[in-house]
Motif scaffolding. Structure first.
Motif, PDB file in Angstrom:
ATOM      1  N   HIS A   1      92.799 -23.780 112.615  1.00  0.00           N
ATOM      2  CA  HIS A   1      93.451 -22.731 113.387  1.00  0.00           C
ATOM      3  C   HIS A   1      92.418 -21.958 114.222  1.00  0.00           C
ATOM      4  O   HIS A   1      92.653 -21.642 115.393  1.00  0.00           O
ATOM      5  CB  HIS A   1      94.159 -21.788 112.406  1.00  0.00           C
ATOM      6  CG  HIS A   1      94.871 -20.640 113.018  1.00  0.00           C
ATOM      7  ND1 HIS A   1      96.126 -20.744 113.581  1.00  0.00           N
ATOM      8  CD2 HIS A   1      94.512 -19.337 113.147  1.00  0.00           C
ATOM      9  CE1 HIS A   1      96.503 -19.557 114.032  1.00  0.00           C
ATOM     10  NE2 HIS A   1      95.549 -18.686 113.776  1.00  0.00           N
TER      11      HIS A   1
ATOM     12  N   ALA B   1      91.196 -24.143 117.189  1.00  0.00           N
ATOM     13  CA  ALA B   1      92.174 -24.220 118.276  1.00  0.00           C
ATOM     14  C   ALA B   1      92.223 -22.925 119.083  1.00  0.00           C
ATOM     15  O   ALA B   1      92.257 -22.948 120.321  1.00  0.00           O
ATOM     16  CB  ALA B   1      93.555 -24.533 117.699  1.00  0.00           C
TER      17      ALA B   1
ATOM     18  N   ILE C   1      95.435 -26.803 127.615  1.00  0.00           N
ATOM     19  CA  ILE C   1      96.316 -27.174 126.514  1.00  0.00           C
ATOM     20  C   ILE C   1      96.388 -28.683 126.309  1.00  0.00           C
ATOM     21  O   ILE C   1      96.567 -29.165 125.193  1.00  0.00           O
ATOM     22  CB  ILE C   1      97.732 -26.579 126.736  1.00  0.00           C
ATOM     23  CG1 ILE C   1      98.558 -26.717 125.457  1.00  0.00           C
ATOM     24  CG2 ILE C   1      98.418 -27.242 127.918  1.00  0.00           C
ATOM     25  CD1 ILE C   1      99.863 -25.971 125.499  1.00  0.00           C
ATOM     26  N   GLU C   2      96.223 -29.459 127.371  1.00  0.00           N
ATOM     27  CA  GLU C   2      96.262 -30.921 127.227  1.00  0.00           C
ATOM     28  C   GLU C   2      95.051 -31.419 126.447  1.00  0.00           C
ATOM     29  O   GLU C   2      95.184 -32.244 125.545  1.00  0.00           O
ATOM     30  CB  GLU C   2      96.313 -31.584 128.603  1.00  0.00           C
ATOM     31  CG  GLU C   2      96.088 -33.095 128.595  1.00  0.00           C
ATOM     32  CD  GLU C   2      97.113 -33.877 127.770  1.00  0.00           C
ATOM     33  OE1 GLU C   2      96.910 -35.091 127.592  1.00  0.00           O
ATOM     34  OE2 GLU C   2      98.099 -33.283 127.297  1.00  0.00           O
TER      35      GLU C   2
ATOM     36  N   LEU D   1      93.292 -29.675 124.344  1.00  0.00           N
ATOM     37  CA  LEU D   1      93.415 -29.191 122.965  1.00  0.00           C
ATOM     38  C   LEU D   1      94.394 -30.062 122.182  1.00  0.00           C
ATOM     39  O   LEU D   1      94.147 -30.379 121.011  1.00  0.00           O
ATOM     40  CB  LEU D   1      93.879 -27.734 122.941  1.00  0.00           C
ATOM     41  CG  LEU D   1      94.047 -27.129 121.539  1.00  0.00           C
ATOM     42  CD1 LEU D   1      92.734 -27.161 120.768  1.00  0.00           C
ATOM     43  CD2 LEU D   1      94.576 -25.699 121.618  1.00  0.00           C
ATOM     44  N   ARG D   2      95.487 -30.459 122.795  1.00  0.00           N
ATOM     45  CA  ARG D   2      96.456 -31.328 122.121  1.00  0.00           C
ATOM     46  C   ARG D   2      95.783 -32.628 121.681  1.00  0.00           C
ATOM     47  O   ARG D   2      95.996 -33.115 120.566  1.00  0.00           O
ATOM     48  CB  ARG D   2      97.622 -31.646 123.055  1.00  0.00           C
ATOM     49  CG  ARG D   2      98.730 -32.473 122.396  1.00  0.00           C
ATOM     50  CD  ARG D   2      99.761 -32.914 123.419  1.00  0.00           C
ATOM     51  NE  ARG D   2      99.208 -33.902 124.329  1.00  0.00           N
ATOM     52  CZ  ARG D   2      99.089 -35.205 124.055  1.00  0.00           C
ATOM     53  NH1 ARG D   2      99.457 -35.674 122.881  1.00  0.00           N
ATOM     54  NH2 ARG D   2      98.577 -36.022 124.948  1.00  0.00           N
TER      55      ARG D   2
ATOM     56  N   LEU E   1      93.251 -31.957 118.768  1.00  0.00           N
ATOM     57  CA  LEU E   1      93.912 -31.688 117.491  1.00  0.00           C
ATOM     58  C   LEU E   1      94.724 -32.872 116.985  1.00  0.00           C
ATOM     59  O   LEU E   1      95.102 -32.905 115.816  1.00  0.00           O
ATOM     60  CB  LEU E   1      94.824 -30.467 117.626  1.00  0.00           C
ATOM     61  CG  LEU E   1      94.138 -29.123 117.864  1.00  0.00           C
ATOM     62  CD1 LEU E   1      95.177 -28.033 118.076  1.00  0.00           C
ATOM     63  CD2 LEU E   1      93.222 -28.760 116.699  1.00  0.00           C
TER      64      LEU E   1
ATOM     65  N   HIS F   1      97.784 -33.653 118.113  1.00  0.00           N
ATOM     66  CA  HIS F   1      99.197 -33.305 118.083  1.00  0.00           C
ATOM     67  C   HIS F   1     100.014 -34.346 118.848  1.00  0.00           C
ATOM     68  O   HIS F   1      99.576 -34.859 119.876  1.00  0.00           O
ATOM     69  CB  HIS F   1      99.431 -31.930 118.723  1.00  0.00           C
ATOM     70  CG  HIS F   1      98.997 -30.800 117.849  1.00  0.00           C
ATOM     71  ND1 HIS F   1      98.798 -29.523 118.340  1.00  0.00           N
ATOM     72  CD2 HIS F   1      98.718 -30.742 116.525  1.00  0.00           C
ATOM     73  CE1 HIS F   1      98.414 -28.734 117.350  1.00  0.00           C
ATOM     74  NE2 HIS F   1      98.359 -29.449 116.243  1.00  0.00           N
TER      75      HIS F   1
ATOM     76  N   TYR G   1     103.461 -31.022 122.622  1.00  0.00           N
ATOM     77  CA  TYR G   1     102.901 -29.709 122.960  1.00  0.00           C
ATOM     78  C   TYR G   1     103.511 -28.582 122.127  1.00  0.00           C
ATOM     79  O   TYR G   1     103.040 -27.447 122.201  1.00  0.00           O
ATOM     80  CB  TYR G   1     103.143 -29.396 124.441  1.00  0.00           C
ATOM     81  CG  TYR G   1     102.329 -30.230 125.388  1.00  0.00           C
ATOM     82  CD1 TYR G   1     100.975 -29.979 125.587  1.00  0.00           C
ATOM     83  CD2 TYR G   1     102.911 -31.281 126.088  1.00  0.00           C
ATOM     84  CE1 TYR G   1     100.218 -30.741 126.458  1.00  0.00           C
ATOM     85  CE2 TYR G   1     102.162 -32.052 126.960  1.00  0.00           C
ATOM     86  CZ  TYR G   1     100.823 -31.778 127.145  1.00  0.00           C
ATOM     87  OH  TYR G   1     100.084 -32.548 128.001  1.00  0.00           O
TER      88      TYR G   1
ATOM     89  N   THR H   1     100.947 -27.106 119.747  1.00  0.00           N
ATOM     90  CA  THR H   1      99.765 -26.690 120.514  1.00  0.00           C
ATOM     91  C   THR H   1     100.052 -25.425 121.315  1.00  0.00           C
ATOM     92  O   THR H   1      99.186 -24.564 121.477  1.00  0.00           O
ATOM     93  CB  THR H   1      99.323 -27.815 121.466  1.00  0.00           C
ATOM     94  OG1 THR H   1      99.416 -29.066 120.802  1.00  0.00           O
ATOM     95  CG2 THR H   1      97.902 -27.599 121.938  1.00  0.00           C
ATOM     96  N   GLN H   2     101.273 -25.319 121.828  1.00  0.00           N
ATOM     97  CA  GLN H   2     101.655 -24.193 122.681  1.00  0.00           C
ATOM     98  C   GLN H   2     101.462 -22.854 121.976  1.00  0.00           C
ATOM     99  O   GLN H   2     101.151 -21.853 122.615  1.00  0.00           O
ATOM    100  CB  GLN H   2     103.113 -24.346 123.108  1.00  0.00           C
ATOM    101  CG  GLN H   2     103.600 -23.308 124.113  1.00  0.00           C
ATOM    102  CD  GLN H   2     102.971 -23.480 125.483  1.00  0.00           C
ATOM    103  OE1 GLN H   2     102.787 -24.603 125.949  1.00  0.00           O
ATOM    104  NE2 GLN H   2     102.647 -22.382 126.140  1.00  0.00           N
TER     105      GLN H   2
ATOM    106  N   TYR I   1      99.077 -21.758 120.312  1.00  0.00           N
ATOM    107  CA  TYR I   1      97.723 -21.217 120.416  1.00  0.00           C
ATOM    108  C   TYR I   1      97.479 -20.520 121.756  1.00  0.00           C
ATOM    109  O   TYR I   1      96.537 -19.748 121.887  1.00  0.00           O
ATOM    110  CB  TYR I   1      96.700 -22.330 120.201  1.00  0.00           C
ATOM    111  CG  TYR I   1      96.694 -22.837 118.785  1.00  0.00           C
ATOM    112  CD1 TYR I   1      96.227 -22.037 117.747  1.00  0.00           C
ATOM    113  CD2 TYR I   1      97.188 -24.102 118.462  1.00  0.00           C
ATOM    114  CE1 TYR I   1      96.246 -22.487 116.434  1.00  0.00           C
ATOM    115  CE2 TYR I   1      97.202 -24.561 117.143  1.00  0.00           C
ATOM    116  CZ  TYR I   1      96.736 -23.747 116.138  1.00  0.00           C
ATOM    117  OH  TYR I   1      96.757 -24.187 114.844  1.00  0.00           O
TER     118      TYR I   1
END
Length: 299
Positions: free
Chosen positions: A246, A249, A259-260, A262-263, A266, A268, A271, A274-275, A277
């Motif tokens: 957590h 992120a 965000i892409e 990060l996804r 992680l 995921h 999204y 992920t969203q 965060y």
């Protein structure tokens, strides 16, 4: 459409679970099995046994049951319903029931904001590991994999030596929640720790990277015990495995706001998770909260 006179919902759940085993990771199978077990228990209490009895009204009543009788929070109700919705779709696709439209209005999610670790808290936790752990180097690697790379506990436990590419400073994450492998850059502090650990603990490339005292792969319980001891031996009572991921992120979104990426980092599948965060990172930026900064190797 199959010619079905009477099929019990409870009898079809195992077939649905079996259909997912070939492509779902073990934790996902446990999630579907547990979520649908609760659904079947409710149906039995409501005298709904035949699969043909599944209606929008039954599903709406189930949502009320979770909220009013079980006292389950809104976020968890959404989690339970993801499994139910997937099961209903499978029943339709397999021809056990006719397709029907339904839209259950679930309670609005209002998840509690969980603050990430600060830089000072990370320093204190690292000091506690070095001071109290029986296996400080191994446990520090566990800690750093989750904090500096955002790895899940299961991913850390299943890492093999060949997955740590020291030459190119890349981690190969294979046994993932959604069976989607990914590559992660290796932060400097983790690279140094792994170099030392591998030199002190030689083994085969196919062997597990991190092992117990007996040489066996780490278990979920052993990682849980590690964090339990860490909580007791430091002043950071809120620390647990997922808080490290957590923190990674949130810190990434504060620094890079992509965000892409990060996804992908992680692992995921969508999204949706992920969203969450994005909002938390914005709150931390606005309040100038001292979030632990992750390594600059993450773009």
């Amino acid at each position: 459409m199959r010619m079905v006179i009477f099929m019990k919902v409870a009898d079809l759940v195992p077939a649905y679970i079996d259909s997912k085993i070939s492509y779902c990771a073990a934790p996902s199978i446990v999630y579907y099995r547990d979520a649908l077990a609760l659904f079947v228990m409710y149906l039995d209490s409501a005298a709904v046994h035949d699969v043909q009895q599944l209606t929008p009204a039954v599903l709406r009543d189930y949502a009320f049951y979770l909220r009013d009788s079980r006292g389950i929070k809104a976020t968890s109700i959404h989690t339970y319903f993801r499994a139910v919705n997937a099961f209903i779709r499978w029943l339709i696709d397999e021809g056990y029931i006719k397709e029907f439209r339904y839209r259950v209005k679930l309670p609005r999610q209002n998840p509690e904001l969980v603050l990430p670790l600060t830089g000072d808290e990370v320093q204190e936790l690292c000091a506690a590991i070095m001071e109290f752990s029986m296996f400080p180097l191994r446990d520090m690697i566990i800690f750093r994999l989750m904090l500096d790379c955002g790895c899940r506990s299961s991913e850390v436990r299943h890492l093999r030596r060949c997955d740590a590419d020291l030459k190119n400073r890349i981690l190969k994450i294979k046994d993932t929640k959604f069976n989607k492998s990914r590559l992660l850059p290796m932060p400097e502090v983790l690279f140094t720790l792994l170099q030392l650990y591998i030199s002190e603990h030689p083994g085969t490339a196919a062997g597990f990277l991190l092992e117990s005292k007996s040489g066996e792969p780490l278990t979920a319980n052993s990682v849980k015990q590690f964090f339990g001891k860490l909580k007791k031996r430091s002043r950071i009572r809120r620390v647990h495995a997922h808080l490290l991921r957590h923190t990674f992120a949130t810190s990434y979104m504060m620094q890079h706001n992509n965000i892409e990426y990060l996804r992908i980092y992680l692992g995921h599948e969508s999204y949706q998770v992920t969203q969450g965060y994005v909002h938390l990172a914005s709150q931390c930026l606005l309040t100038r909260y001292d979030v632990y900064p992750i390594d600059s190797c993450f773009l």
